[in-house]
Design an enzyme around this catalytic site. Sequence first.
Site, PDB file in Angstrom:
ATOM      1  N   LYS A  45       0.847  -1.209   0.000  1.00  0.00           N
ATOM      2  CA  LYS A  45       0.000   0.000   0.000  1.00  0.00           C
ATOM      3  C   LYS A  45       0.872   1.245   0.000  1.00  0.00           C
ATOM      4  CE  LYS A  45      -0.288  -0.306   5.033  1.00  0.00           C
ATOM      5  NZ  LYS A  45      -1.078  -0.850   6.156  1.00  0.00           N
ATOM      6  N   ARG A 144     -11.031  -0.300  14.267  1.00  0.00           N
ATOM      7  CA  ARG A 144     -10.672   0.505  13.097  1.00  0.00           C
ATOM      8  C   ARG A 144     -11.426  -0.008  11.885  1.00  0.00           C
ATOM      9  NH1 ARG A 144      -4.590   0.822  10.521  1.00  0.00           N
ATOM     10  NH2 ARG A 144      -5.098  -1.333   9.997  1.00  0.00           N
ATOM     11  N   TYR A 266      14.822  30.483   8.009  1.00  0.00           N
ATOM     12  CA  TYR A 266      13.525  31.129   8.296  1.00  0.00           C
ATOM     13  C   TYR A 266      13.361  31.376   9.786  1.00  0.00           C
ATOM     14  CZ  TYR A 266      11.519  30.615   3.619  1.00  0.00           C
ATOM     15  OH  TYR A 266      11.256  30.718   2.276  1.00  0.00           O
ATOM     16  N   MET A 314      11.360  24.385   2.304  1.00  0.00           N
ATOM     17  CA  MET A 314      10.697  23.468   1.371  1.00  0.00           C
ATOM     18  C   MET A 314      11.705  22.722   0.501  1.00  0.00           C
ATOM     19  SD  MET A 314       7.919  24.239  -1.634  1.00  0.00           S
ATOM     20  CE  MET A 314       6.727  25.050  -0.577  1.00  0.00           C
TER      21      MET A 314
HETATM   22  C1  LIG Z   1      -0.329  -1.777   6.860  1.00  0.00           C
HETATM   23  C2  LIG Z   1      -0.872  -3.071   7.278  1.00  0.00           C
HETATM   24  C3  LIG Z   1      -0.040  -4.195   7.407  1.00  0.00           C
HETATM   25  C4  LIG Z   1       1.464  -4.113   7.324  1.00  0.00           C
HETATM   26  O1  LIG Z   1       1.936  -3.590   8.545  1.00  0.00           O
HETATM   27  P1  LIG Z   1       3.493  -3.490   8.887  1.00  0.00           P
HETATM   28  O2  LIG Z   1       3.508  -3.012  10.278  1.00  0.00           O
HETATM   29  O3  LIG Z   1       4.063  -2.482   7.934  1.00  0.00           O
HETATM   30  O4  LIG Z   1       4.085  -4.824   8.700  1.00  0.00           O
HETATM   31  C5  LIG Z   1      -0.627  -5.428   7.657  1.00  0.00           C
HETATM   32  N1  LIG Z   1      -1.967  -5.543   7.798  1.00  0.00           N
HETATM   33  C6  LIG Z   1      -2.798  -4.474   7.705  1.00  0.00           C
HETATM   34  C7  LIG Z   1      -4.245  -4.666   7.899  1.00  0.00           C
HETATM   35  C8  LIG Z   1      -2.280  -3.208   7.470  1.00  0.00           C
HETATM   36  O5  LIG Z   1      -3.103  -2.154   7.407  1.00  0.00           O
END
Ligand SMILES: *Cc1c(COP(=O)(O)O)cnc(C)c1O
Length: 384
Positions: A45, A144, A266, A314
């Site tokens: 992802k 969640r 800055y 930036m």
């Molecule tokens: C992002 C995610 C993972 C991977 O998690 P890591 O801590 O990066 O290994 C696995 N399962 C779900 C549901 C996630 O959202």
Amino acid sequence: MHVSMAPDMNPAADGLLQIDLDAVVANYEAIVRQAAPAQVGGVVKADAYGLGAREISHALMAAGCRHFFVAHLLEAVELKSSLAPECFVYVLNGLAPGTEPLCAKLGAVPVLNSLDQLTRWAALAMSQRSQLPAVIQVDSGMSRLGLPANEIAVLLKQPHRLDWIKLVLIMSHLACADDPDAPSNASQEAAFLQVAEQFPHVPRSLDNSAGAFLRKPDHHDLVRPGIALFGGAPQFAHPNMMRPVVSLEAKIVQVREIPAGARVGYGLDFTAFQSSRIATIGIGYGDGWLRHLGRCGGAFIAGIRVPIAGRVSMDSITLDVSHVPEKHLQPGAPVELIGPHQTIDDVAADANTISYEILTRLGRRFHRRYLPAANRPTPLGGRA
Ligand SMILES: *Cc1c(COP(=O)(O)O)cnc(C)c1O
């Protein structure tokens, strides 16, 4: 794996981001050994945590990985065509209303997170007169995503709701797997298993990277690592055994001598208490180098730590290089931001965040170089 500003780098880029696919594969194989006999998927992802979903997935596929997790359907659209047809792409965030036909046409597998999602997926399958594959996620305590207990109860009382669904996996997610002492690890696993046992023939998945390295008897059927593949520490309490995957190098744009009392950046946030030497590099928060690092971050030049002086801009950062021999300070000289002296976990600690955020924010202005995976025998499955 640290390579300084190699000659084939695009000279127009101010930073070199190097991604070691051989290290990704080595990390994958280490998790395979750790989690055996469970299979190991890859969580890709957010563009594989910013490292390039396509490149990372190809390397994993060649190492035998067949299960890929993304968060959004859009990510599945972008990834699916570049994977071998026997690979599964699961959409963790579930099935948004109206996306059912697209998801089915794509052949992506939705992680059903509510009865409503399940009902809509089943309705589409029924209208097509053919079963559709799906994952069911159980909310085992994180609140969640996933079916909460009351919806699980409805499902168990009304199993016909699954008539048009081919359950390929039942999963849940641990909230505190990076803390081996957290009591929720055991209670979540128990809650998950209580539901999973009602579906005895469906493979199970619970562990992320941290979960894969929790000392426990069972990693179930499929492990879902993300960060450990990319070199992040799966467990903070233990030394990090994963191979580093990412290095980030900037080059010096210019160097100046400033007298005691001169101020930098800055807000004129930094005051030199003695005459100092300041180097400017061409990476800033626009490249994902968090602005917050202005108070506590640093870089390395020839192995010497150089603290950030003043705020992160930036497009640039000013470094106090007073202690670095001048021969290392020529314009174009390399500056290590992520590498052998400063890991992604180090940078994350400086920024009071986690390595995931450091990686996913890495910008688009770097020259990206992928080091290929060596051809190595794989412990599980064949090569694609
Ligand atoms: C992002 C995610 C993972 C991977 O998690 P890591 O801590 O990066 O290994 C696995 N399962 C779900 C549901 C996630 O959202």
